[in-house]
Design a protein around this motif. Sequence first.
Motif, mmCIF file in Angstrom:
data_model
loop_
_atom_site.group_PDB
_atom_site.id
_atom_site.type_symbol
_atom_site.label_atom_id
_atom_site.label_comp_id
_atom_site.label_asym_id
_atom_site.label_seq_id
_atom_site.Cartn_x
_atom_site.Cartn_y
_atom_site.Cartn_z
ATOM 1 N N GLU A 113 76.135 64.861 77.967
ATOM 2 C CA GLU A 113 75.886 64.169 76.882
ATOM 3 C C GLU A 113 74.514 64.023 76.395
ATOM 4 N N THR A 114 73.522 63.357 77.668
ATOM 5 C CA THR A 114 71.961 63.313 77.452
ATOM 6 C C THR A 114 71.517 64.434 76.879
ATOM 7 N N ASP A 115 71.713 65.589 77.282
ATOM 8 C CA ASP A 115 71.199 66.980 76.630
ATOM 9 C C ASP A 115 71.367 66.947 75.134
ATOM 10 N N ARG A 116 72.611 66.438 74.532
ATOM 11 C CA ARG A 116 72.839 66.661 73.431
ATOM 12 C C ARG A 116 72.011 65.669 72.691
ATOM 13 N N GLN A 117 71.769 64.380 73.193
ATOM 14 C CA GLN A 117 70.958 63.650 72.164
ATOM 15 C C GLN A 117 69.455 64.084 72.395
ATOM 16 N N VAL A 118 68.828 64.573 73.695
ATOM 17 C CA VAL A 118 67.749 65.364 73.493
ATOM 18 C C VAL A 118 67.592 66.225 72.465
ATOM 19 N N ILE A 119 68.665 67.202 72.249
ATOM 20 C CA ILE A 119 68.425 68.174 71.438
ATOM 21 C C ILE A 119 68.203 67.701 69.966
ATOM 22 N N GLU A 120 69.348 66.615 69.855
ATOM 23 C CA GLU A 120 69.441 66.235 68.430
ATOM 24 C C GLU A 120 68.103 65.583 68.069
ATOM 25 N N ALA A 121 67.378 64.884 69.207
ATOM 26 C CA ALA A 121 66.217 64.073 68.739
ATOM 27 C C ALA A 121 64.862 65.115 68.515
ATOM 28 N N MET A 122 64.963 66.039 69.253
ATOM 29 C CA MET A 122 63.721 67.302 68.881
ATOM 30 C C MET A 122 64.179 67.963 67.692
ATOM 31 N N GLY A 123 65.484 68.246 67.483
ATOM 32 C CA GLY A 123 65.827 68.713 66.127
ATOM 33 C C GLY A 123 65.245 67.873 65.069
ATOM 34 N N PRO A 180 60.809 77.042 65.264
ATOM 35 C CA PRO A 180 62.048 77.307 66.289
ATOM 36 C C PRO A 180 62.272 76.091 67.168
ATOM 37 N N LEU A 181 63.408 76.139 67.686
ATOM 38 C CA LEU A 181 63.875 75.399 68.570
ATOM 39 C C LEU A 181 64.597 76.278 69.491
ATOM 40 N N ILE A 182 64.234 76.373 70.707
ATOM 41 C CA ILE A 182 65.105 77.194 71.676
ATOM 42 C C ILE A 182 65.592 76.206 72.846
ATOM 43 N N LEU A 224 72.474 71.038 64.150
ATOM 44 C CA LEU A 224 71.265 71.264 63.767
ATOM 45 C C LEU A 224 71.026 72.397 62.857
ATOM 46 N N ALA A 225 71.532 73.276 63.173
ATOM 47 C CA ALA A 225 71.405 74.656 62.151
ATOM 48 C C ALA A 225 72.204 74.425 60.951
ATOM 49 N N GLY A 252 69.614 73.220 58.723
ATOM 50 C CA GLY A 252 68.638 73.876 58.126
ATOM 51 C C GLY A 252 67.865 74.192 59.370
ATOM 52 N N VAL A 253 67.727 73.602 60.553
ATOM 53 C CA VAL A 253 66.837 73.762 61.778
ATOM 54 C C VAL A 253 67.033 75.114 62.285
ATOM 55 N N ASN A 254 65.989 75.899 62.633
ATOM 56 C CA ASN A 254 65.745 77.119 63.220
ATOM 57 C C ASN A 254 66.259 77.119 64.772
ATOM 58 N N VAL A 255 67.355 77.045 65.088
ATOM 59 C CA VAL A 255 67.773 76.996 66.503
ATOM 60 C C VAL A 255 68.292 78.108 66.828
ATOM 61 N N SER A 256 67.697 78.539 68.253
ATOM 62 C CA SER A 256 68.544 79.476 68.961
ATOM 63 C C SER A 256 68.822 79.089 70.363
ATOM 64 N N VAL A 257 69.575 79.938 70.983
ATOM 65 C CA VAL A 257 70.108 79.400 72.624
ATOM 66 C C VAL A 257 69.631 80.458 73.579
ATOM 67 N N VAL A 258 69.200 80.329 74.716
ATOM 68 C CA VAL A 258 69.050 80.989 75.780
ATOM 69 C C VAL A 258 70.109 80.571 76.766
ATOM 70 N N ARG A 259 71.111 81.410 77.201
ATOM 71 C CA ARG A 259 72.082 81.050 78.109
ATOM 72 C C ARG A 259 71.585 81.872 79.393
ATOM 73 N N LEU A 260 71.713 81.215 80.251
ATOM 74 C CA LEU A 260 71.202 81.345 81.718
ATOM 75 C C LEU A 260 72.497 81.681 82.784
#
Length: 297
Positions: A85-95, A104-106, A145-146, A149-157
């Motif tokens: 949940e913290t990660d979700r909030q972090v991504i939203e804030a930067m986006g 881009p936001l990776i 975010l996408a 209109g935010v340019n978001v992509s995901v790297v899965r590890l």
Amino acid sequence: MRIFLTGATGFIGSAIVTELIQAGHQVRGLTRSEAGAQALIAAGAAVVRGDLDDLDSLRRGAAAADGVIHTAFNHDFSQFAANCETDRQVIEAMGSALMGSNRPLIVTSTTGMGAITSGQPATEDNFNPAHPNPRKASELAGVALAGCGVNVSVVRLPQVHDSVKQGLISPLIALAREKGVAAFVGDGRNRWPAVHISDVARLYRLAVEKQQAGRRYHAVAEEGIALRDIAEVIGRGLQVPLVSLSEDEAPAHFGWLSDFVRRDLPASGANTQDWLGWHPGGPGLIADLERMQYRSV
């Protein structure tokens, strides 16, 4: 590019710092400690003071950048859902700081998010928003975010490794040392995907450079290594017996790892290689495990 990087002093982030700087980019790394700041400066990066609980510092870092790579995550699995949940909030804030631009936001997720059919490799095109793993929150934040209109992509590890650290396999080694046996569940044929840290760093660089909005990339070099094979190498390295445990015995032995060690999690990175021209060339997982200095770990 001026790139804002979270997790910049971590295992993966520090490798990304080196990769980006060698490619001519300017890196601004997030850190909350003086030791982290000194490490970033020594690596040739600039310092952004803050942490994952300081959303204003994250917005400022993103607003001043040409691109953002987010690798920071709290890996305390006793609070996994809360950390997601913290990660979700972090991504939203930067986006929010990138809206109205094509910068881009990776973001980072896990290859397990691409699994649909049991026994078949997870693929980049798959994502189940109702997935039971709380880590889906990271990708759901990216989807939202996408939509703005935010340019978001995901790297899965998968399991990211070198000869010192190997993702979830590192705590397996510690557990084998503590318990005096190298264990797996059942026949141990369930598989984990893996990739060398140098290949991961290069993938993140390519992802932020190519700016392909909406992509989900799999940083996968090896689609799946059997847990029995991993346990065999650990057993030889620590000179402890190899044992098979039943499903019922697994929780008591593995603790928080028990859910992971019972899962078959193969994953493919074929699409990623095509999209980015990314071709992993680092050592394999078993080779790195064989090179470890077990008595010093």
